[in-house]
Design a protein around this motif. Structure first.
Motif, PDB file in Angstrom:
ATOM      1  N   TYR A   1      12.981 -23.086 -23.455  1.00 12.58           N
ATOM      2  CA  TYR A   1      14.227 -23.618 -22.878  1.00 12.58           C
ATOM      3  C   TYR A   1      15.557 -23.237 -22.186  1.00 12.58           C
ATOM      4  CZ  TYR A   1      14.256 -27.112 -26.902  1.00 12.58           C
ATOM      5  OH  TYR A   1      14.132 -28.060 -28.078  1.00 12.58           O
ATOM      6  N   CYS A   2      15.651 -21.738 -22.482  1.00  9.96           N
ATOM      7  CA  CYS A   2      16.477 -21.457 -20.951  1.00  9.96           C
ATOM      8  C   CYS A   2      15.800 -21.915 -19.561  1.00  9.96           C
ATOM      9  CB  CYS A   2      17.037 -20.074 -21.124  1.00  9.96           C
ATOM     10  SG  CYS A   2      18.245 -19.821 -23.061  1.00  9.96           S
ATOM     11  N   VAL A   3      14.533 -21.156 -19.497  1.00  4.32           N
ATOM     12  CA  VAL A   3      13.566 -21.421 -17.807  1.00  4.32           C
ATOM     13  C   VAL A   3      14.221 -22.652 -17.653  1.00  4.32           C
ATOM     14  CG1 VAL A   3      11.407 -21.105 -17.013  1.00  4.32           C
ATOM     15  CG2 VAL A   3      12.605 -19.414 -18.833  1.00  4.32           C
ATOM     16  N   ALA A   4      14.028 -23.424 -18.568  1.00  6.09           N
ATOM     17  CA  ALA A   4      14.042 -25.374 -17.897  1.00  6.09           C
ATOM     18  C   ALA A   4      15.323 -25.249 -17.741  1.00  6.09           C
ATOM     19  CB  ALA A   4      13.553 -26.393 -19.596  1.00  6.09           C
ATOM     20  N   PHE A   5      16.133 -25.085 -18.552  1.00  7.04           N
ATOM     21  CA  PHE A   5      17.256 -25.237 -18.073  1.00  7.04           C
ATOM     22  C   PHE A   5      17.880 -24.437 -16.566  1.00  7.04           C
ATOM     23  CE2 PHE A   5      19.358 -25.229 -22.853  1.00  7.04           C
ATOM     24  CZ  PHE A   5      18.183 -26.303 -22.957  1.00  7.04           C
ATOM     25  N   VAL A   6      17.312 -23.586 -16.321  1.00  5.30           N
ATOM     26  CA  VAL A   6      18.203 -23.514 -14.179  1.00  5.30           C
ATOM     27  C   VAL A   6      16.725 -24.048 -14.011  1.00  5.30           C
ATOM     28  CG1 VAL A   6      17.066 -21.215 -12.721  1.00  5.30           C
ATOM     29  CG2 VAL A   6      17.337 -20.461 -15.542  1.00  5.30           C
ATOM     30  N   PHE A   7      15.881 -24.671 -14.007  1.00  5.40           N
ATOM     31  CA  PHE A   7      14.919 -25.175 -13.295  1.00  5.40           C
ATOM     32  C   PHE A   7      15.890 -26.696 -13.683  1.00  5.40           C
ATOM     33  CE2 PHE A   7      10.912 -23.167 -14.262  1.00  5.40           C
ATOM     34  CZ  PHE A   7      10.383 -23.235 -12.932  1.00  5.40           C
ATOM     35  N   LEU A   8      16.316 -26.787 -13.675  1.00  4.38           N
ATOM     36  CA  LEU A   8      17.008 -28.398 -13.791  1.00  4.38           C
ATOM     37  C   LEU A   8      18.001 -28.572 -14.011  1.00  4.38           C
ATOM     38  CD1 LEU A   8      18.044 -30.742 -15.723  1.00  4.38           C
ATOM     39  CD2 LEU A   8      19.420 -29.629 -17.386  1.00  4.38           C
ATOM     40  N   GLY A   9      18.869 -26.991 -13.659  1.00  6.44           N
ATOM     41  CA  GLY A   9      20.185 -26.873 -12.664  1.00  6.44           C
ATOM     42  C   GLY A   9      19.508 -26.702 -11.173  1.00  6.44           C
ATOM     43  N   LEU A  10      18.232 -25.855 -10.598  1.00  5.84           N
ATOM     44  CA  LEU A  10      17.684 -25.946  -9.547  1.00  5.84           C
ATOM     45  C   LEU A  10      17.409 -27.861  -8.696  1.00  5.84           C
ATOM     46  CD1 LEU A  10      15.000 -23.497  -9.507  1.00  5.84           C
ATOM     47  CD2 LEU A  10      17.117 -23.297  -7.972  1.00  5.84           C
ATOM     48  N   HIS A  11      17.153 -28.195  -9.512  1.00  3.35           N
ATOM     49  CA  HIS A  11      16.544 -29.751  -9.906  1.00  3.35           C
ATOM     50  C   HIS A  11      18.322 -30.629  -8.946  1.00  3.35           C
ATOM     51  CE1 HIS A  11      14.050 -32.995  -9.884  1.00  3.35           C
ATOM     52  NE2 HIS A  11      14.652 -33.925 -10.274  1.00  3.35           N
ATOM     53  N   LEU A  12      18.802 -30.594 -10.001  1.00  2.00           N
ATOM     54  CA  LEU A  12      20.284 -30.981 -10.075  1.00  2.00           C
ATOM     55  C   LEU A  12      21.429 -29.976  -8.554  1.00  2.00           C
ATOM     56  CD1 LEU A  12      21.314 -31.148 -13.397  1.00  2.00           C
ATOM     57  CD2 LEU A  12      21.332 -33.269 -12.138  1.00  2.00           C
ATOM     58  N   ALA A  13      20.969 -29.271  -8.435  1.00  2.00           N
ATOM     59  CA  ALA A  13      21.574 -28.575  -6.807  1.00  2.00           C
ATOM     60  C   ALA A  13      21.113 -29.924  -5.638  1.00  2.00           C
ATOM     61  CB  ALA A  13      21.244 -27.373  -6.625  1.00  2.00           C
ATOM     62  N   HIS A  14      20.346 -30.386  -5.264  1.00  6.19           N
ATOM     63  CA  HIS A  14      19.493 -31.520  -4.352  1.00  6.19           C
ATOM     64  C   HIS A  14      19.885 -32.672  -4.896  1.00  6.19           C
ATOM     65  CE1 HIS A  14      17.999 -33.173  -1.091  1.00  6.19           C
ATOM     66  NE2 HIS A  14      17.723 -33.282  -1.900  1.00  6.19           N
ATOM     67  N   GLY A  15      19.627 -32.705  -6.891  1.00  5.49           N
ATOM     68  CA  GLY A  15      19.374 -34.031  -6.726  1.00  5.49           C
ATOM     69  C   GLY A  15      20.623 -35.271  -6.235  1.00  5.49           C
TER      70      GLY A  15
ATOM     71  N   SER B   1      15.280 -28.988  -1.965  1.00  7.50           N
ATOM     72  CA  SER B   1      14.412 -30.638  -1.615  1.00  7.50           C
ATOM     73  C   SER B   1      13.415 -30.418  -1.316  1.00  7.50           C
ATOM     74  CB  SER B   1      14.978 -30.408  -0.162  1.00  7.50           C
ATOM     75  OG  SER B   1      14.786 -29.913   0.724  1.00  7.50           O
ATOM     76  N   ARG B   2      12.376 -29.264  -1.162  1.00  2.00           N
ATOM     77  CA  ARG B   2      10.800 -30.122  -1.182  1.00  2.00           C
ATOM     78  C   ARG B   2      10.373 -29.221  -2.406  1.00  2.00           C
ATOM     79  NH1 ARG B   2      10.249 -25.359   2.138  1.00  2.00           N
ATOM     80  NH2 ARG B   2      11.859 -24.650   2.350  1.00  2.00           N
ATOM     81  N   ASN B   3      11.297 -28.981  -3.246  1.00  2.00           N
ATOM     82  CA  ASN B   3      10.557 -28.828  -4.435  1.00  2.00           C
ATOM     83  C   ASN B   3      10.879 -29.373  -5.752  1.00  2.00           C
ATOM     84  OD1 ASN B   3       8.668 -26.514  -4.203  1.00  2.00           O
ATOM     85  ND2 ASN B   3       9.986 -25.794  -3.275  1.00  2.00           N
ATOM     86  N   MET B   4      11.966 -30.809  -5.163  1.00  2.00           N
ATOM     87  CA  MET B   4      11.903 -31.297  -6.361  1.00  2.00           C
ATOM     88  C   MET B   4      10.700 -31.737  -7.295  1.00  2.00           C
ATOM     89  SD  MET B   4      15.414 -31.343  -6.369  1.00  2.00           S
ATOM     90  CE  MET B   4      15.949 -33.391  -7.030  1.00  2.00           C
ATOM     91  N   ILE B   5       9.957 -31.694  -7.053  1.00  2.00           N
ATOM     92  CA  ILE B   5       8.903 -32.298  -7.550  1.00  2.00           C
ATOM     93  C   ILE B   5       7.815 -31.431  -8.775  1.00  2.00           C
ATOM     94  CG2 ILE B   5       6.756 -31.203  -5.727  1.00  2.00           C
ATOM     95  CD1 ILE B   5       6.963 -35.128  -8.137  1.00  2.00           C
ATOM     96  N   TRP B   6       8.180 -30.477  -8.274  1.00  2.00           N
ATOM     97  CA  TRP B   6       8.020 -29.011  -9.260  1.00  2.00           C
ATOM     98  C   TRP B   6       9.319 -28.772  -9.825  1.00  2.00           C
ATOM     99  CZ3 TRP B   6       3.385 -28.686  -9.603  1.00  2.00           C
ATOM    100  CH2 TRP B   6       2.815 -29.330  -8.482  1.00  2.00           C
ATOM    101  N   SER B   7      10.154 -28.724  -9.345  1.00  2.00           N
ATOM    102  CA  SER B   7      11.757 -28.550 -11.301  1.00  2.00           C
ATOM    103  C   SER B   7      11.682 -29.619 -11.679  1.00  2.00           C
ATOM    104  CB  SER B   7      12.702 -28.073  -9.756  1.00  2.00           C
ATOM    105  OG  SER B   7      12.675 -29.507  -9.112  1.00  2.00           O
ATOM    106  N   GLY B   8      11.084 -30.799 -11.553  1.00  2.00           N
ATOM    107  CA  GLY B   8      11.174 -31.903 -11.854  1.00  2.00           C
ATOM    108  C   GLY B   8       9.423 -31.772 -12.740  1.00  2.00           C
ATOM    109  N   VAL B   9       8.517 -31.504 -12.977  1.00  3.57           N
ATOM    110  CA  VAL B   9       8.335 -31.171 -13.465  1.00  3.57           C
ATOM    111  C   VAL B   9       7.698 -30.058 -14.587  1.00  3.57           C
ATOM    112  CG1 VAL B   9       4.503 -30.267 -13.421  1.00  3.57           C
ATOM    113  CG2 VAL B   9       6.179 -32.156 -11.757  1.00  3.57           C
ATOM    114  N   ALA B  10       8.837 -29.031 -14.510  1.00  4.42           N
ATOM    115  CA  ALA B  10       9.843 -28.307 -15.030  1.00  4.42           C
ATOM    116  C   ALA B  10       9.787 -29.161 -16.641  1.00  4.42           C
ATOM    117  CB  ALA B  10      10.001 -27.620 -14.699  1.00  4.42           C
ATOM    118  N   ILE B  11      10.922 -30.211 -15.972  1.00  3.78           N
ATOM    119  CA  ILE B  11      11.792 -30.438 -16.339  1.00  3.78           C
ATOM    120  C   ILE B  11      11.251 -31.620 -17.724  1.00  3.78           C
ATOM    121  CG2 ILE B  11      14.003 -32.420 -17.234  1.00  3.78           C
ATOM    122  CD1 ILE B  11      14.379 -30.959 -14.153  1.00  3.78           C
ATOM    123  N   LEU B  12      10.183 -32.467 -17.117  1.00  8.20           N
ATOM    124  CA  LEU B  12       8.792 -33.008 -17.953  1.00  8.20           C
ATOM    125  C   LEU B  12       8.513 -32.419 -19.181  1.00  8.20           C
ATOM    126  CD1 LEU B  12       7.247 -35.680 -18.400  1.00  8.20           C
ATOM    127  CD2 LEU B  12       6.456 -35.523 -16.574  1.00  8.20           C
TER     128      LEU B  12
END
Ligand code: HEM
Length: 224
Positions: free
Chosen positions: A165-179, A103-114
């Motif tokens: 792509y696969c690294v980005a999908f892991v960040f997507l998972g982290l983002h969704l886990a809280h989001g 939850s504290r790193n939503m912005i960073w997982s978001g930047v990775a997805i961007l």
């Protein structure tokens, strides 16, 4: 209306609504991409339908692009707002003690997805816009055959792209886990918390895993 977007609650609710929309898009996107693993013909047919249907192209696609941009812009605004609030009431928010790492790193997982979205648009979306809207070719054909499946496979030949792509999908998972759960809480569904946590976790694992499988499948199955 502008007052709604300026209020903290309004921003959170609009963030959640755009998140719901994007989560539905992700399911639809994964469904179509999964077809490329099952049958090249099926993927070609569906891609051609989506790529030439006026409702999809001129109504849904602009709404989607607006949704993506809105979610990113509002996310940055909320992060700045939270940062300011943290400075004022630091005692209330002391990191790990009362919030999760995700939850504290939503912005960073978001930047990775961007960053991924920028790469992904260069790979797929801009060439598609170029073929249809600039060159005016809506046939979907190359050498007399549908071009979509072959174009998709070519993109996953380069291992560096597949890895990115696969690294980005892991960040997507982290983002969704809280989001996922957070979005439901923002619209007042806190009473369902336990159930939502389970569904949210399943969504956050299965959807990115599905994308990883699609990317790896095309990388491994392409015949040079
Ligand atoms: C292996 C995984 C993926 C593949 C093979 C893939 C493939 C594609 C393709 C072929 C297009 C072009 C569609 C068109 O405009 O005709 C596209 C567009 C797009 N993709 Fe993906 N995608 C993947 C993962 C993702 C993920 C994880 C996201 C979001 C985080 C995403 C977001 C988008 C968006 C926003 C568009 C533009 C909208 C559209 O026109 O469909 N994609 N993708």
């Amino acid at each position: 209306m502008s007052g709604f977007f300026k209020s903290s609650v309004g921003r959170k609710v609009s963030m959640a609504l755009s998140a719901f929309f994007l989560m539905i898009f992700l399911l639809q996107h994964l469904t179509i991409n999964t077809m490329s693993v099952i049958s090249a013909d099926l993927f070609n047919e569906v891609s051609h339908f989506m790529g030439t249907n006026p409702l999809v192209q001129f109504v849904l696609q602009p709404i989607l692009i607006f949704g993506v941009v809105f979610h990113f812009v509002m996310g940055f605004i909320l992060e700045l707002q939270n940062k300011r609030a943290r400075k004022v009431s630091y005692a209330k928010n002391n990191g790990a003690a009362n919030s999760s790492w995700m939850s504290r790193n939503m912005i960073w997982s978001g930047v990775a997805i961007l960053a991924f979205i920028v790469l992904h648009f260069i790979d797929f979306w801009f060439p598609e816009i170029n073929t249809k809207f600039i060159q005016g070719d809506w046939s979907g054909l190359h050498d007399g055959k549908f071009r979509y499946f072959h174009e998709l496979q070519l993109k996953f030949v380069n291992p560096a792209r597949v890895a990115a792509y696969c690294v980005a999908f892991v960040f997507l998972g982290l983002h969704l886990a809280h989001g996922f759960t957070s979005a439901f809480q923002s619209v007042g569904a806190a009473s369902l918390r336990k159930k939502l946590n389970k569904v949210g976790l399943a969504y956050a694992i299965l959807v990115p895993l599905g994308f990883i499988i699609v990317a790896l499948f095309h990388h491994l199955s392409y015949n040079h």
